[in-house]
Motif scaffolding. Structure first.
Motif, PDB file in Angstrom:
ATOM      1  N   GLU A   1       0.882  -1.083   0.027  1.00  0.00           N
ATOM      2  CA  GLU A   1      -0.021  -0.143   0.019  1.00  0.00           C
ATOM      3  C   GLU A   1       0.853   1.228   0.171  1.00  0.00           C
ATOM      4  O   GLU A   1       0.192   2.322  -0.110  1.00  0.00           O
ATOM      5  CB  GLU A   1      -1.008  -0.098   1.252  1.00  0.00           C
ATOM      6  CG  GLU A   1      -1.848  -1.141   1.120  1.00  0.00           C
ATOM      7  CD  GLU A   1      -3.102  -1.161   0.188  1.00  0.00           C
ATOM      8  OE1 GLU A   1      -3.104   0.120  -0.167  1.00  0.00           O
ATOM      9  OE2 GLU A   1      -3.620  -2.047  -0.051  1.00  0.00           O
ATOM     10  N   ILE A   2       2.124   1.106   0.294  1.00  0.00           N
ATOM     11  CA  ILE A   2       2.861   2.162   0.457  1.00  0.00           C
ATOM     12  C   ILE A   2       4.130   2.256  -0.672  1.00  0.00           C
ATOM     13  O   ILE A   2       4.190   3.240  -1.634  1.00  0.00           O
ATOM     14  CB  ILE A   2       3.560   2.750   1.760  1.00  0.00           C
ATOM     15  CG1 ILE A   2       2.405   2.979   2.820  1.00  0.00           C
ATOM     16  CG2 ILE A   2       4.509   3.800   2.021  1.00  0.00           C
ATOM     17  CD1 ILE A   2       2.865   2.921   4.215  1.00  0.00           C
ATOM     18  N   PHE A   3       4.853   1.444  -0.218  1.00  0.00           N
ATOM     19  CA  PHE A   3       6.323   1.521  -1.031  1.00  0.00           C
ATOM     20  C   PHE A   3       6.116   1.061  -2.626  1.00  0.00           C
ATOM     21  O   PHE A   3       6.779   1.513  -3.516  1.00  0.00           O
ATOM     22  CB  PHE A   3       7.409   0.752  -0.317  1.00  0.00           C
ATOM     23  CG  PHE A   3       7.619   1.178   1.037  1.00  0.00           C
ATOM     24  CD1 PHE A   3       8.148   2.809   1.082  1.00  0.00           C
ATOM     25  CD2 PHE A   3       7.201   0.719   2.281  1.00  0.00           C
ATOM     26  CE1 PHE A   3       8.349   3.151   2.148  1.00  0.00           C
ATOM     27  CE2 PHE A   3       7.418   1.254   3.215  1.00  0.00           C
ATOM     28  CZ  PHE A   3       7.929   2.638   3.581  1.00  0.00           C
ATOM     29  N   ASP A   4       5.595  -0.166  -2.996  1.00  0.00           N
ATOM     30  CA  ASP A   4       5.515  -0.787  -3.962  1.00  0.00           C
ATOM     31  C   ASP A   4       4.369   0.197  -5.096  1.00  0.00           C
ATOM     32  O   ASP A   4       4.413  -0.058  -6.387  1.00  0.00           O
ATOM     33  CB  ASP A   4       5.133  -2.148  -4.112  1.00  0.00           C
ATOM     34  CG  ASP A   4       6.034  -3.306  -3.542  1.00  0.00           C
ATOM     35  OD1 ASP A   4       7.165  -2.836  -3.142  1.00  0.00           O
ATOM     36  OD2 ASP A   4       5.577  -4.410  -3.438  1.00  0.00           O
ATOM     37  N   SER A   5       3.762   1.030  -4.330  1.00  0.00           N
ATOM     38  CA  SER A   5       2.441   1.567  -5.273  1.00  0.00           C
ATOM     39  C   SER A   5       2.731   3.038  -5.104  1.00  0.00           C
ATOM     40  O   SER A   5       1.804   3.864  -5.229  1.00  0.00           O
ATOM     41  CB  SER A   5       1.143   1.327  -4.676  1.00  0.00           C
ATOM     42  OG  SER A   5       1.058   1.328  -3.303  1.00  0.00           O
TER      43      SER A   5
ATOM     44  N   GLY B   1      -5.592   4.839  -6.319  1.00  0.00           N
ATOM     45  CA  GLY B   1      -5.966   6.547  -6.684  1.00  0.00           C
ATOM     46  C   GLY B   1      -5.857   7.199  -5.367  1.00  0.00           C
ATOM     47  O   GLY B   1      -5.107   6.993  -4.523  1.00  0.00           O
ATOM     48  N   GLU B   2      -6.467   8.186  -5.300  1.00  0.00           N
ATOM     49  CA  GLU B   2      -6.909   8.874  -3.973  1.00  0.00           C
ATOM     50  C   GLU B   2      -8.052   8.767  -3.443  1.00  0.00           C
ATOM     51  O   GLU B   2      -9.058   8.756  -3.880  1.00  0.00           O
ATOM     52  CB  GLU B   2      -6.768  10.649  -4.592  1.00  0.00           C
ATOM     53  CG  GLU B   2      -6.488  11.681  -3.447  1.00  0.00           C
ATOM     54  CD  GLU B   2      -6.330  12.881  -3.730  1.00  0.00           C
ATOM     55  OE1 GLU B   2      -7.186  13.621  -3.589  1.00  0.00           O
ATOM     56  OE2 GLU B   2      -5.374  13.164  -4.380  1.00  0.00           O
ATOM     57  N   MET B   3      -7.854   8.930  -1.886  1.00  0.00           N
ATOM     58  CA  MET B   3      -8.971   8.924  -1.067  1.00  0.00           C
ATOM     59  C   MET B   3      -8.901   9.504   0.106  1.00  0.00           C
ATOM     60  O   MET B   3      -7.576   9.793   0.429  1.00  0.00           O
ATOM     61  CB  MET B   3      -9.621   7.472  -0.866  1.00  0.00           C
ATOM     62  CG  MET B   3      -8.550   6.595  -0.113  1.00  0.00           C
ATOM     63  SD  MET B   3      -8.665   4.887   0.055  1.00  0.00           S
ATOM     64  CE  MET B   3      -8.069   4.337  -1.402  1.00  0.00           C
TER      65      MET B   3
ATOM     66  N   ASN C   1      -2.402   6.304  -3.910  1.00  0.00           N
ATOM     67  CA  ASN C   1      -0.961   5.404  -4.530  1.00  0.00           C
ATOM     68  C   ASN C   1      -1.749   4.765  -5.831  1.00  0.00           C
ATOM     69  O   ASN C   1      -2.661   5.127  -6.275  1.00  0.00           O
ATOM     70  CB  ASN C   1      -1.024   4.176  -3.498  1.00  0.00           C
ATOM     71  CG  ASN C   1      -2.149   3.225  -3.291  1.00  0.00           C
ATOM     72  OD1 ASN C   1      -3.124   3.159  -4.157  1.00  0.00           O
ATOM     73  ND2 ASN C   1      -2.254   2.455  -2.229  1.00  0.00           N
ATOM     74  N   ASP C   2      -0.656   4.171  -6.507  1.00  0.00           N
ATOM     75  CA  ASP C   2      -0.892   3.544  -7.855  1.00  0.00           C
ATOM     76  C   ASP C   2      -2.069   2.686  -8.062  1.00  0.00           C
ATOM     77  O   ASP C   2      -2.586   2.568  -8.869  1.00  0.00           O
ATOM     78  CB  ASP C   2       0.375   3.110  -8.547  1.00  0.00           C
ATOM     79  CG  ASP C   2       1.537   4.213  -8.529  1.00  0.00           C
ATOM     80  OD1 ASP C   2       1.261   5.286  -8.459  1.00  0.00           O
ATOM     81  OD2 ASP C   2       2.725   3.984  -8.702  1.00  0.00           O
TER      82      ASP C   2
END
Length: 107
Positions: free
Chosen positions: A54-58, A84-86, A80-81
């Motif tokens: 959820e953080i580093f890979d995306s 998207g945005e939330m 994140n990729d």
């Protein structure tokens, strides 16, 4: 108007957000206490697996909108990729200057 990371009230939370936004895994781990735990949308998750996904890979990024609980609660636009945005809420338990637990979910 977003709150600049450097102006976040709690030093441990500030270190967590700063490392997350810099994608600095070493600094992120340093912001966490040994054995730290976390939950997403009310369910406990494996911290290493969740943060990788959820953080580093995306390429996760947190833009803080509001602080609560003396800086240990945040409302932020998280992106994140993958998703998207939330709008998300975050709560932090801190001991000895390190995050021992964080919980996140949609706000």
């Amino acid at each position: 108007m977003p709150i600049q990371t450097a102006k976040l009230s709690d030093p441990a939370v500030r270190a967590f957000v700063s490392a997350l936004n810099a994608h600095d895994q070493d600094a992120f781990r340093a912001a966490l206490a040994p054995g730290a735990t976390m939950a997403d949308d009310g369910s406990d998750r494996d911290l290493d697996d969740w943060t990788a996904r959820e953080i580093f890979d995306s390429h996760g990024h947190m833009e803080v909108e509001k602080e609560t609980a003396q800086g240990r609660g945040l409302v932020a636009r998280y992106s994140n990729d993958t998703w998207g945005e939330m709008r998300t809420k975050w709560t932090f338990d801190v001991e000895g200057g390190k995050v021992t637990r964080f919980e996140t979910g949609q706000a």
